[in-house]
Scaffold this active site. Structure first.
Site, short mmCIF file in Angstrom:
data_model
loop_
_atom_site.label_atom_id
_atom_site.label_comp_id
_atom_site.label_asym_id
_atom_site.label_seq_id
_atom_site.Cartn_x
_atom_site.Cartn_y
_atom_site.Cartn_z
N ASP A 255 0.59 -1.03 0.29
CA ASP A 255 -0.02 0.16 0.16
C ASP A 255 0.98 1.36 -0.21
O ASP A 255 2.13 1.42 0.49
CB ASP A 255 -1.03 0.53 0.75
CG ASP A 255 -1.93 0.64 1.07
OD1 ASP A 255 -2.19 1.77 0.35
OD2 ASP A 255 -3.09 1.35 1.43
C1 BGC Z 1 -5.18 3.32 0.15
C2 BGC Z 1 -5.70 1.72 -1.02
C3 BGC Z 1 -4.69 3.07 -2.41
C4 BGC Z 1 -3.61 3.71 -2.56
C5 BGC Z 1 -3.26 4.64 -3.82
C6 BGC Z 1 -3.82 4.12 0.41
O1 BGC Z 1 -3.95 5.30 0.86
O2 BGC Z 1 -4.90 2.59 1.68
O3 BGC Z 1 -6.16 1.40 -0.89
O4 BGC Z 1 -5.03 2.00 -3.36
O5 BGC Z 1 -3.70 4.98 -1.43
O6 BGC Z 1 -3.96 5.44 -3.88
#
Ligand code: BGC
Length: 654
Positions: A255
Site C-alpha cells: 500500500d
Molecule cells: C489506499 C489504497 C490505495 C492506495 C493508492 C492508499 O492510501 O489505502 O487502497 O489503493 O492509497 O491510491
C-alpha cells in the site's frame, strides 16, 4: 516462451534497472523527490500511479520505451474502484445485489473506460471483510460475510480482467488489502488487527483465495500490523499463504508508503531495514516510498540480499507486462476515451446496477411505489442534489462528479409535476478529511453559521409543508465513509434527524431515501417514517435509479450485505457468530446490554420488495450426512405479488 523472454530481458538489465522495476513511482506532485521523467529515463520503473492524463501517459511511456536503458514499458495504475468516468454503485452497494453479474458487468465497463484513458492496472477489488461498521472503508468491500465476499471478489476480477489480460479493453486487477485491514481495533482506520488463524482462515482470507482462483494478477499488502507484524513485511502472509499454499504467480505491491512506514510502525530501525524486510517477505513492488530504490543496491553490495533474490521479485512484474502485450502496444490512442464513454450501455449498466443494489428497508401501508400523477413533491435534504454523495467515495484521481442526483432523477420522472427542493442545514465532518484538500484540490467552504443553519432548516420545513408528498434524502457525504473516515457513532450526522422529525410532524407522507457508504443507526426513522429506501452511493445514474424505484418502474430487490446496528458502540455485530451457553432470548443473563436491545436494527440479508413470495415444497436430500458429503436442499419460490424486478431494464438484461 514467456519465461525465455523474461530471462533475455533480465540478462541485459543492470541491477539498478532491476530494482527500478520494483518501484511504483508517483506521477503526482504531492510526493517529494525526483520527477517521474528523471527516474524513468535513468533506470525505468515498474509502474506509475496517481496520474490520470492520457497525453502524459504516452509521454512517460515514450521515455521508458525509447530512452531508458532496457526500454521496458511502464504500467500505469490508479484506483478505479467503482467506475472510471461512468460511476457505478460503491462496492458495498453492489454486494447488496447478491448478484455477481452486477459487479462483473460494472467492472467490465470500468476497465474498458480506464484502459481507453491509458491505464493498465486498477487497485481493486477491495476484499476486506468488515464486521465493524464504524470502519470508514467498509464502503469499499462486500460487507461482513466471506461467502458473499468471495463471490463478489471473483466477479470483480472477471470484470476487470476478462479471460485474457492481453485484451485491450481490460485492466489488471489487484486484490487488496492483504490481509486483516477490516479488523483494525474498534474500526479505527490503520490501527493494528489481531486475528486468530481460525478467524483469518474462516473469515478474512476466503475472498482473497477466491480472487487467486479467479486469476487475479496482483495483490496489495495492507497498511496495518497483523498480529504485531506489518502486513507489508509479513513473510507468513506473502510467502507461506499466498505463494506456497495458494500458488499465486502474480506480484504484490505495497500500500502507499507502506514499506517506509515499517519504520514508523516500529518494525524496522531505518529505511534500509524496512526495504530488507519488505524484499525478504516477498513484497515485489514498493508503492511510492522509494525505499527499495534507495537501498536495494546497497543491500546487495553488503551481502544482505542476493541479485537472485531481486530477480525472483522482478520476474512476475515483467511477466505481466509481457502477457498484457505492453511491449507490442505500449501507447494509448488519444481521444479513444471519449468514444468509449459515449457507448450507451455504459450508463445503462450503471442505472441497472444501481437499481439492483438498493434495499427497501421499510414500506408501511404500501406507501411505495408512489403514483406518477402526483402534483407536488418536495425533495428535501443536504444530499438530495449532491453529485458527490450520489457518486460516492473513492473517486478516480481528478474525476469531476457528474451524477444524476435524486432531485434530478425525480424531476426527470415527473415532467408534469411541481418538484420543489430545499437542502436544509449542511452536514460536515467534525474533523475534515485529508482527501478534501489534498486529493480533490478543493478549498473548504466556511461552515454555516447557526443563523444560516436555522434559516436553511426553516426553509426546508416550509418547502415540505407546501407539498403533497415529501422525499427526504439523508445520510452521509462521500467523505464521511472511505479511507480515514471512521466514526464512533452511526447516527445521521448533523441536524438531519431533527429535520426529519420536523418534516414528519407536518403530516405529509414522507419517504426517506438514504445515501451512505456504511450502515447507519436510523432508529427513529425505522419507528416513525413509513418508507425507507437504502440507496447507498449509487453512482452516475443513481438519481434515475432512485426515481425508478420510488415510482414503481423497478422493484427493489437488494438485501443487506452487512447488518445495521442500533448504535455504533454495538459493533462488531454480525450474524455468523458462535452459539453461546446463553442464547439470546433465554431467560438468564439477557439481554446482552441493559441499556437497549443488542440485536441489529436491520439484520444481514434483510430487504423487502414490492411483491410477495410464497415458499413451498421444502426438501432435504438426506436426513443425515457424513463430513464431506453433499446435501441438496430445495424449495420452490413463487412470486405471487404484482411486480417483477424491473420493467425498465428487464428487457435489456433479462
Ligand atoms: C489506499 C489504497 C490505495 C492506495 C493508492 C492508499 O492510501 O489505502 O487502497 O489503493 O492509497 O491510491
Amino acid at each position: 516462451k514467456i519465461a525465455e523472454r523474461i530471462e533475455t530481458l533480465l540478462a541485459r538489465m543492470s541491477l539498478e534497472e532491476k530494482v527500478g522495476q520494483l518501484a511504483q513511482i508517483s506521477g503526482a506532485d504531492f510526493v517529494p523527490g525526483p520527477k517521474a521523467e528523471e527516474i524513468i529515463r535513468k533506470r525505468g520503473a515498474g509502474s506509475v500511479l496517481w496520474l490520470n492524463d492520457t497525453k502524459k501517459f504516452n509521454e512517460l511511456q515514450k521515455i521508458a520505451v525509447e530512452e531508458s536503458p532496457s526500454g521496458i514499458p511502464l504500467l500505469f495504475a490508479l484506483d478505479v474502484i467503482h467506475g472510471y468516468r461512468t460511476i457505478f454503485p460503491v462496492p458495498l452497494a453492489m454486494a447488496a445485489s447478491w448478484d455477481p453479474d452486477v459487479p462483473e458487468k460494472s467492472q467490465t465497463v470500468a476497465a474498458r473506460e480506464a484502459r481507453a484513458a491509458g491505464l493498465h492496472w486498477t487497485f481493486g477489488p477491495m476484499l476486506d471483510i468488515c464486521r465493524d461498521t464504524r470502519w470508514g472503508r467498509i464502503v469499499e468491500g462486500a460487507g461482513e460475510d466471506p461467502y458473499l465476499g468471495s463471490a463478489m471478489a471473483a466477479a470483480q476480477v472477471r470484470g476487470f480482467q476478462g479471460d485474457d489480460i492481453s485484451d485491450p479493453e481490460r485492466v489488471l486487477a489487484c486484490a487488496k488489502h492483504f490481509a486483516g485491514y477490516g479488523y483494525s481495533d474498534a474500526g479505527r482506520d490503520y490501527d493494528p488487527s489481531y486475528l486468530s488463524e481460525t478467524q483469518l482462515r474462516n473469515t478474512v482470507l476466503p475472498p482473497f483465495k477466491a480472487a487467486v482462483e479467479a486469476g487475479v494478477a496482483t495483490f496489495m499488502s495492507a497498511y496495518m500490523d497483523l498480529n504485531d507484524v506489518p502486513a507489508s513485511g509479513n513473510r507468513w502472509l506473502l510467502r507461506q499463504v499466498l505463494r506456497k499454499e495458494w500458488a499465486f504467480e502474480g506480484f504484490v505491491v505495497s500500500d502507499a508508503f507502506a514499506v517506509a512506514n515499517m519504520v514508523i510502525q516500529g518494525h524496522a530501525k531505518d529505511r534500509r531495514e524496512a526495504a530488507l524486510r519488505g524484499l525478504k517477505a516477498g513484497l515485489n513492488m514498493d508503492m511510492s516510498s522509494y525505499t527499495y530504490t534507495e537501498n536495494a543496491a546497497d543491500l546487495v553490495a553488503k551481502g544482505d540480499l542476493t541479485v537472485a533474490e531481486i530477480e525472483e521479485l522482478v520476474r512476475p512484474i515483467l511477466a505481466l507486462k509481457v502477457k498484457m502485450g505492453l511491449f507490442e502496444h505500449p501507447y494509448v490512442e488519444e481521444g479513444l476515451l471519449e468514444k468509449v464513454v459515449a457507448r450507451p450501455e455504459h450508463r445503462q449498466v450503471s442505472r441497472w446496477a444501481a437499481q439492483r443494489s438498493m434495499v427497501l428497508l421499510k414500506n408501511e401501508g404500501g406507501l411505495l411505489p408512489l403514483k406518477k400523477d402526483i402534483k407536488k413533491v418536495a425533495v428535501i435534504g443536504p444530499l438530495a442534489d449532491s453529485m458527490e454523495a450520489t457518486e460516492g467515495s473513492w473517486m478516480v484521481f481528478g474525476h469531476k462528479p457528474a451524477a444524476v442526483t435524486v432531485l434530478a432523477g425525480i424531476r426527470a420522472k415527473l415532467p408534469g409535476a411541481e418538484v420543489t427542493y430545499a437542502p436544509g442545514p449542511e452536514i460536515r465532518r467534525d474533523i475534515p478529511s485529508w482527501f478534501e484538500s489534498a486529493m480533490a484540490g478543493e478549498t473548504r467552504k466556511p461552515a454555516q453559521t447557526p443563523e444560516e443553519s436555522d434559516a436553511a432548516f426553516k426553509t426546508a420545513v416550509e418547502t415540505a409543508r407546501a407539498a403533497d408528498q415529501v422525499v427526504m434524502v439523508l445520510g452521509e457525504t462521500d467523505l464521511m465513509a472511505g479511507e480515514a473516515a471512521s466514526r464512533a457513532s452511526l447516527d445521521l450526522p448533523g441536524r438531519q434527524e431533527e429535520l426529519l422529525k420536523a418534516v414528519a410532524e407536518l403530516g405529509t407522507p414522507v419517504a426517506l431515501v438514504l445515501l451512505n457508504g456504511r450502515p447507519l443507526s436510523v432508529n427513529w426513522a425505522a419507528e416513525n417514517i413509513p418508507a425507507i429506501l437504502e440507496a447507498w452511493e449509487p453512482g452516475t445514474e443513481g438519481g434515475n435509479a432512485v426515481a425508478d424505484i420510488l415510482f414503481g418502474d423497478t422493484n427493489p430487490g437488494g438485501k443487506l450485505p452487512v447488518g445495521f446496528p442500533r448504535k455504533g458502540s454495538h459493533a462488531p455485530l454480525y450474524y455468523a457468530r458462535n452459539l453461546t451457553h446463553s442464547p439470546e432470548g433465554s431467560p438468564m443473563y439477557n439481554p446482552r446490554y441493559w441499556d437497549g436491545l443488542p440485536t441489529p436494527l436491520y439484520p444481514f440479508g434483510y430487504g423487502l420488495s414490492y411483491t410477495t413470495f410464497a415458499y413451498s415444497n421444502l426438501k432435504v436430500s438426506a436426513p443425515k450426512t457424513k463430513v464431506g458429503e453433499t446435501v441438496t436442499v430445495s424449495v420452490e419460490v413463487s412470486n405471487n405479488g404484482g411486480s417483477s424486478w424491473s420493467t425498465v431494464w428487464g428487457p435489456y438484461y433479462g
